[in-house]
Motif scaffolding. Sequence first.
Motif, PDB file in Angstrom:
ATOM      1  N   LEU A 157       0.828  -1.207   0.000  1.00  0.00           N
ATOM      2  CA  LEU A 157       0.000   0.000   0.000  1.00  0.00           C
ATOM      3  C   LEU A 157       0.856   1.248   0.000  1.00  0.00           C
ATOM      4  O   LEU A 157       1.868   1.324   0.700  1.00  0.00           O
ATOM      5  CB  LEU A 157      -0.913   0.009   1.229  1.00  0.00           C
ATOM      6  CG  LEU A 157      -1.895  -1.154   1.358  1.00  0.00           C
ATOM      7  CD1 LEU A 157      -2.586  -1.106   2.709  1.00  0.00           C
ATOM      8  CD2 LEU A 157      -2.905  -1.120   0.221  1.00  0.00           C
ATOM      9  N   HIS A 201       0.095   5.655  -0.343  1.00  0.00           N
ATOM     10  CA  HIS A 201      -0.836   6.749  -0.590  1.00  0.00           C
ATOM     11  C   HIS A 201      -0.176   8.071  -0.208  1.00  0.00           C
ATOM     12  O   HIS A 201       0.583   8.141   0.763  1.00  0.00           O
ATOM     13  CB  HIS A 201      -2.125   6.600   0.231  1.00  0.00           C
ATOM     14  CG  HIS A 201      -2.916   5.384  -0.118  1.00  0.00           C
ATOM     15  ND1 HIS A 201      -3.755   5.327  -1.208  1.00  0.00           N
ATOM     16  CD2 HIS A 201      -2.994   4.168   0.498  1.00  0.00           C
ATOM     17  CE1 HIS A 201      -4.330   4.134  -1.258  1.00  0.00           C
ATOM     18  NE2 HIS A 201      -3.881   3.411  -0.232  1.00  0.00           N
ATOM     19  N   HIS A 205      -9.140   8.391   8.526  1.00  0.00           N
ATOM     20  CA  HIS A 205      -8.799   8.294   7.104  1.00  0.00           C
ATOM     21  C   HIS A 205      -7.498   7.513   6.889  1.00  0.00           C
ATOM     22  O   HIS A 205      -7.389   6.727   5.939  1.00  0.00           O
ATOM     23  CB  HIS A 205      -8.683   9.691   6.493  1.00  0.00           C
ATOM     24  CG  HIS A 205     -10.002  10.379   6.312  1.00  0.00           C
ATOM     25  ND1 HIS A 205     -11.123   9.735   5.854  1.00  0.00           N
ATOM     26  CD2 HIS A 205     -10.378  11.669   6.523  1.00  0.00           C
ATOM     27  CE1 HIS A 205     -12.138  10.583   5.782  1.00  0.00           C
ATOM     28  NE2 HIS A 205     -11.707  11.773   6.198  1.00  0.00           N
ATOM     29  N   LYS A 261      -7.073   3.667   4.950  1.00  0.00           N
ATOM     30  CA  LYS A 261      -6.164   3.358   3.848  1.00  0.00           C
ATOM     31  C   LYS A 261      -5.166   2.259   4.202  1.00  0.00           C
ATOM     32  O   LYS A 261      -4.773   1.471   3.332  1.00  0.00           O
ATOM     33  CB  LYS A 261      -5.400   4.623   3.432  1.00  0.00           C
ATOM     34  CG  LYS A 261      -6.281   5.703   2.813  1.00  0.00           C
ATOM     35  CD  LYS A 261      -5.462   6.955   2.518  1.00  0.00           C
ATOM     36  CE  LYS A 261      -6.336   8.027   1.857  1.00  0.00           C
ATOM     37  NZ  LYS A 261      -5.579   9.282   1.608  1.00  0.00           N
TER      38      LYS A 261
END
Length: 220
Positions: A144, A146, A194, A198
Amino acid sequence: MKLLLVEDDAMIGEGLQQAMRAHAVYWAKDAMQAEQAIMQEVFDAILLDIGLPKKNGIEWLTEFRKAGNQTPVIVITARDAIEHRIEGLDAGADDYVLKPFAIEELEARLRAIFRRKEERLTNQIEINGVVLNTANYTLSAGALSHRLSSKAFAIMYHLMSQPGMIFSKSQLEEKLYGWGEEIDSNAVEVHVHHIRKKFGPDIIQTIRGIGYAFPDKKEK
């Protein structure tokens, strides 16, 4: 790690030398002894009391920085007024610890200083496979990756700078907002939500009734 402790209180000086035996701790009891030690040795960091005899710690630190010395300095003092903390940081301190303090906190703050020093060279903080890129605000964990908003980045930056240290909601709010800026009462919770959405719930620990922390050990 080689440390210079500048402290005139015998109980504190002896106690720190005993408690921090994993390091080489040289104990200077006043500013003059500290200056002599610096001329003879190269230290990784300095632990500096403010209330020194003859020349106080702030005065010594100001002269130390003006001379071009960049050795990390943690001020250790019982003076808890905000103006004293500002004075110490403005004089060139890298961090500020209030007496009485736990040795574990002091050790953690030393680690944080050296992580920040390394980060300035690498533009990233990496802990247990989680990487925060301070140049482009990207957070990566496993597959992952972001890019974070500026406030979400600020939360992760401060948590990862001192893994295992618990930050209260108000402490994190201070990192998110400038002086005089109106604070959104649930901003911290929203940004933490948030980030977890994620990267999963374990990316940030909640210590119920106290605050948040970045886990300092990888979950088994």
